[in-house]
Design a protein around this motif. Structure first.
Motif, PDB file in Angstrom:
ATOM      1  N   GLN A  63      43.872 -19.840   4.809  1.00 52.94           N
ATOM      2  CA  GLN A  63      44.013 -19.675   3.357  1.00 52.94           C
ATOM      3  C   GLN A  63      42.746 -19.092   2.747  1.00 52.94           C
ATOM      4  O   GLN A  63      42.812 -18.208   1.888  1.00 52.94           O
ATOM      5  CB  GLN A  63      44.337 -21.023   2.686  1.00 52.94           C
ATOM      6  N   HIS A  64      41.585 -19.590   3.161  1.00 47.95           N
ATOM      7  CA  HIS A  64      40.330 -19.077   2.619  1.00 47.95           C
ATOM      8  C   HIS A  64      40.087 -17.638   3.075  1.00 47.95           C
ATOM      9  O   HIS A  64      39.687 -16.784   2.287  1.00 47.95           O
ATOM     10  CB  HIS A  64      39.150 -19.966   3.037  1.00 47.95           C
ATOM     11  N   ARG A  65      40.331 -17.369   4.350  1.00 44.85           N
ATOM     12  CA  ARG A  65      40.112 -16.024   4.888  1.00 44.85           C
ATOM     13  C   ARG A  65      40.979 -15.007   4.150  1.00 44.85           C
ATOM     14  O   ARG A  65      40.525 -13.931   3.781  1.00 44.85           O
ATOM     15  CB  ARG A  65      40.406 -15.999   6.387  1.00 44.85           C
ATOM     16  N   GLU A  66      42.245 -15.356   3.927  1.00 43.57           N
ATOM     17  CA  GLU A  66      43.180 -14.451   3.264  1.00 43.57           C
ATOM     18  C   GLU A  66      42.682 -14.063   1.867  1.00 43.57           C
ATOM     19  O   GLU A  66      42.695 -12.892   1.485  1.00 43.57           O
ATOM     20  CB  GLU A  66      44.549 -15.138   3.177  1.00 43.57           C
ATOM     21  N   VAL A  67      42.199 -15.046   1.117  1.00 46.45           N
ATOM     22  CA  VAL A  67      41.727 -14.788  -0.244  1.00 46.45           C
ATOM     23  C   VAL A  67      40.402 -14.030  -0.227  1.00 46.45           C
ATOM     24  O   VAL A  67      40.204 -13.081  -0.994  1.00 46.45           O
ATOM     25  CB  VAL A  67      41.614 -16.113  -1.033  1.00 46.45           C
ATOM     26  N   VAL A  68      39.485 -14.407   0.647  1.00 48.31           N
ATOM     27  CA  VAL A  68      38.181 -13.728   0.720  1.00 48.31           C
ATOM     28  C   VAL A  68      38.370 -12.263   1.099  1.00 48.31           C
ATOM     29  O   VAL A  68      37.774 -11.370   0.481  1.00 48.31           O
ATOM     30  CB  VAL A  68      37.238 -14.445   1.722  1.00 48.31           C
ATOM     31  N   VAL A  69      39.203 -11.986   2.074  1.00 41.23           N
ATOM     32  CA  VAL A  69      39.437 -10.599   2.495  1.00 41.23           C
ATOM     33  C   VAL A  69      40.091  -9.810   1.372  1.00 41.23           C
ATOM     34  O   VAL A  69      39.680  -8.688   1.070  1.00 41.23           O
ATOM     35  CB  VAL A  69      40.285 -10.553   3.791  1.00 41.23           C
ATOM     36  N   ALA A  70      41.105 -10.393   0.746  1.00 41.96           N
ATOM     37  CA  ALA A  70      41.815  -9.687  -0.329  1.00 41.96           C
ATOM     38  C   ALA A  70      40.884  -9.381  -1.507  1.00 41.96           C
ATOM     39  O   ALA A  70      40.903  -8.264  -2.037  1.00 41.96           O
ATOM     40  CB  ALA A  70      43.010 -10.504  -0.795  1.00 41.96           C
ATOM     41  N   ALA A  71      40.068 -10.341  -1.906  1.00 43.06           N
ATOM     42  CA  ALA A  71      39.202 -10.144  -3.073  1.00 43.06           C
ATOM     43  C   ALA A  71      37.948  -9.342  -2.745  1.00 43.06           C
ATOM     44  O   ALA A  71      37.610  -8.393  -3.454  1.00 43.06           O
ATOM     45  CB  ALA A  71      38.813 -11.500  -3.660  1.00 43.06           C
ATOM     46  N   SER A  72      37.274  -9.699  -1.669  1.00 46.76           N
ATOM     47  CA  SER A  72      35.973  -9.090  -1.392  1.00 46.76           C
ATOM     48  C   SER A  72      36.049  -7.771  -0.644  1.00 46.76           C
ATOM     49  O   SER A  72      35.219  -6.896  -0.856  1.00 46.76           O
ATOM     50  CB  SER A  72      35.108 -10.064  -0.585  1.00 46.76           C
ATOM     51  N   TYR A  73      37.015  -7.617   0.238  1.00 49.36           N
ATOM     52  CA  TYR A  73      37.071  -6.410   1.061  1.00 49.36           C
ATOM     53  C   TYR A  73      38.127  -5.422   0.603  1.00 49.36           C
ATOM     54  O   TYR A  73      37.956  -4.222   0.739  1.00 49.36           O
ATOM     55  CB  TYR A  73      37.262  -6.776   2.533  1.00 49.36           C
ATOM     56  N   GLU A  74      39.237  -5.944   0.080  1.00 49.42           N
ATOM     57  CA  GLU A  74      40.270  -5.041  -0.415  1.00 49.42           C
ATOM     58  C   GLU A  74      40.091  -4.757  -1.896  1.00 49.42           C
ATOM     59  O   GLU A  74      40.728  -3.855  -2.429  1.00 49.42           O
ATOM     60  CB  GLU A  74      41.656  -5.650  -0.141  1.00 49.42           C
ATOM     61  N   GLY A  75      39.262  -5.562  -2.575  1.00 52.19           N
ATOM     62  CA  GLY A  75      38.978  -5.348  -3.988  1.00 52.19           C
ATOM     63  C   GLY A  75      40.141  -5.643  -4.910  1.00 52.19           C
ATOM     64  O   GLY A  75      40.215  -5.105  -6.012  1.00 52.19           O
ATOM     65  N   ARG A  76      41.053  -6.489  -4.469  1.00 52.62           N
ATOM     66  CA  ARG A  76      42.231  -6.804  -5.285  1.00 52.62           C
ATOM     67  C   ARG A  76      41.864  -7.822  -6.358  1.00 52.62           C
ATOM     68  O   ARG A  76      41.093  -8.739  -6.122  1.00 52.62           O
ATOM     69  CB  ARG A  76      43.346  -7.338  -4.400  1.00 52.62           C
ATOM     70  N   PRO A  77      42.421  -7.686  -7.552  1.00 50.46           N
ATOM     71  CA  PRO A  77      42.158  -8.661  -8.626  1.00 50.46           C
ATOM     72  C   PRO A  77      42.786 -10.021  -8.298  1.00 50.46           C
ATOM     73  O   PRO A  77      43.785 -10.109  -7.567  1.00 50.46           O
ATOM     74  CB  PRO A  77      42.808  -8.049  -9.862  1.00 50.46           C
ATOM     75  N   LEU A  78      42.196 -11.081  -8.851  1.00 51.44           N
ATOM     76  CA  LEU A  78      42.674 -12.434  -8.577  1.00 51.44           C
ATOM     77  C   LEU A  78      44.128 -12.635  -8.989  1.00 51.44           C
ATOM     78  O   LEU A  78      44.890 -13.303  -8.287  1.00 51.44           O
ATOM     79  CB  LEU A  78      41.778 -13.460  -9.272  1.00 51.44           C
ATOM     80  N   ALA A  79      44.524 -12.048 -10.112  1.00 52.07           N
ATOM     81  CA  ALA A  79      45.903 -12.209 -10.588  1.00 52.07           C
ATOM     82  C   ALA A  79      46.889 -11.608  -9.570  1.00 52.07           C
ATOM     83  O   ALA A  79      47.947 -12.196  -9.294  1.00 52.07           O
ATOM     84  CB  ALA A  79      46.074 -11.543 -11.951  1.00 52.07           C
ATOM     85  N   GLU A  80      46.549 -10.469  -8.999  1.00 50.96           N
ATOM     86  CA  GLU A  80      47.421  -9.832  -8.014  1.00 50.96           C
ATOM     87  C   GLU A  80      47.500 -10.678  -6.741  1.00 50.96           C
ATOM     88  O   GLU A  80      48.574 -10.846  -6.158  1.00 50.96           O
ATOM     89  CB  GLU A  80      46.890  -8.435  -7.675  1.00 50.96           C
ATOM     90  N   ILE A  81      46.366 -11.218  -6.321  1.00 49.64           N
ATOM     91  CA  ILE A  81      46.347 -12.074  -5.125  1.00 49.64           C
ATOM     92  C   ILE A  81      47.216 -13.303  -5.368  1.00 49.64           C
ATOM     93  O   ILE A  81      48.004 -13.699  -4.504  1.00 49.64           O
ATOM     94  CB  ILE A  81      44.907 -12.487  -4.759  1.00 49.64           C
ATOM     95  N   ALA A  82      47.105 -13.890  -6.564  1.00 49.66           N
ATOM     96  CA  ALA A  82      47.895 -15.075  -6.902  1.00 49.66           C
ATOM     97  C   ALA A  82      49.390 -14.754  -6.855  1.00 49.66           C
ATOM     98  O   ALA A  82      50.185 -15.535  -6.313  1.00 49.66           O
ATOM     99  CB  ALA A  82      47.498 -15.598  -8.281  1.00 49.66           C
ATOM    100  N   ARG A  83      49.790 -13.594  -7.414  1.00 48.84           N
ATOM    101  CA  ARG A  83      51.202 -13.202  -7.377  1.00 48.84           C
ATOM    102  C   ARG A  83      51.677 -13.003  -5.944  1.00 48.84           C
ATOM    103  O   ARG A  83      52.755 -13.447  -5.568  1.00 48.84           O
ATOM    104  CB  ARG A  83      51.413 -11.913  -8.172  1.00 48.84           C
ATOM    105  N   THR A  84      50.865 -12.324  -5.139  1.00 49.77           N
ATOM    106  CA  THR A  84      51.231 -12.043  -3.743  1.00 49.77           C
ATOM    107  C   THR A  84      51.407 -13.333  -2.954  1.00 49.77           C
ATOM    108  O   THR A  84      52.349 -13.465  -2.172  1.00 49.77           O
ATOM    109  CB  THR A  84      50.152 -11.169  -3.061  1.00 49.77           C
ATOM    110  N   LEU A  85      50.505 -14.286  -3.160  1.00 52.05           N
ATOM    111  CA  LEU A  85      50.558 -15.540  -2.413  1.00 52.05           C
ATOM    112  C   LEU A  85      51.510 -16.562  -3.019  1.00 52.05           C
ATOM    113  O   LEU A  85      51.844 -17.559  -2.371  1.00 52.05           O
ATOM    114  CB  LEU A  85      49.155 -16.158  -2.313  1.00 52.05           C
ATOM    115  N   GLY A  86      51.898 -16.331  -4.266  1.00 51.09           N
ATOM    116  CA  GLY A  86      52.791 -17.269  -4.937  1.00 51.09           C
ATOM    117  C   GLY A  86      52.101 -18.580  -5.302  1.00 51.09           C
ATOM    118  O   GLY A  86      52.716 -19.641  -5.263  1.00 51.09           O
ATOM    119  N   VAL A  87      50.821 -18.489  -5.646  1.00 53.93           N
ATOM    120  CA  VAL A  87      50.054 -19.678  -6.051  1.00 53.93           C
ATOM    121  C   VAL A  87      49.404 -19.393  -7.390  1.00 53.93           C
ATOM    122  O   VAL A  87      49.244 -18.239  -7.783  1.00 53.93           O
ATOM    123  CB  VAL A  87      48.982 -20.053  -4.998  1.00 53.93           C
ATOM    124  N   PRO A  88      49.009 -20.453  -8.124  1.00 51.87           N
ATOM    125  CA  PRO A  88      48.335 -20.229  -9.405  1.00 51.87           C
ATOM    126  C   PRO A  88      46.998 -19.494  -9.221  1.00 51.87           C
ATOM    127  O   PRO A  88      46.355 -19.599  -8.169  1.00 51.87           O
ATOM    128  CB  PRO A  88      48.092 -21.647  -9.940  1.00 51.87           C
TER     129      PRO A  88
END
Length: 175
Positions: free
Chosen positions: A123-148
């Motif tokens: 769970q941590h790796r998925e979010v760190v990679v998405a935010a830090s390496y892919e540069g995705r915004p937090l709102a988009e990551i939340a929608r993709t993962l289906g979490v707040p």
């Protein structure tokens, strides 16, 4: 390596079991047989200084030996001494460009970070990679993962903190 074994004998046994593999590993990383032998000697010296490693089970000792080998090679590549200790043929100076050295350092950095990322929870790796390496915004990551979004922020915070600790364990210090 069970039982009470004299440290010198245990170290000799460790060298017999893993020395050739360590030398091959170091040679592949350094592309220099002399440097590879120096690295393996340093690794075995560190093992001798840490009898708990020598006395541990074979699998743990082997993992420790290979980790220390990799870290020593990385440290040597990054050190100023490495850049000044290598013999240089004057005729090849014109062929050298800083990008070659920078590329090697970047590859080693990526390797070190990828290794540390594997130490994070999925769970941590998925979010760190998405935010830090892919540069995705937090709102988009939340929608993709289906979490707040707050959960994503929390995972990112704790994931980065864990990543920093893992890198510190590998000898990486903040600039």
């Amino acid at each position: 390596m069970e039982g009470a074994v004299e440290p010198a004998a245990a170290l000799r046994q460790l060298h017999e079991q893993h020395g050739a593999a360590l030398l091959g590993f170091a040679a592949r990383l350094t592309h220099n047989p002399d440097l590879a032998r120096d690295v393996v000697q340093d690794v075995l010296l560190r093992a001798w200084r840490h009898p708990e490693i020598v006395a541990s089970d074979e699998r743990a000792a082997r993992a420790w030996l290979f980790t220390v080998t990799r870290n020593l090679v990385i440290d040597r590549w990054r050190s100023a001494a490495h850049r000044h200790e290598t013999a240089t043929d004057v005729s090849t100076l014109a062929d050298r460009t800083p990008t070659g050295e920078d590329a090697t350092s970047a590859v080693l950095d990526r390797w070190l970070i990828a290794d540390a990322l594997r130490g994070l929870s999925p769970q941590h790796r998925e979010v760190v990679v998405a935010a830090s390496y892919e540069g995705r915004p937090l709102a988009e990551i939340a929608r993709t993962l289906g979490v707040p979004e707050g959960t994503v922020k929390s995972r990112l915070h704790y994931g980065l903190r864990s990543l920093r600790l893992l890198l510190q364990e590998k000898g990486v210090t903040a600039p």
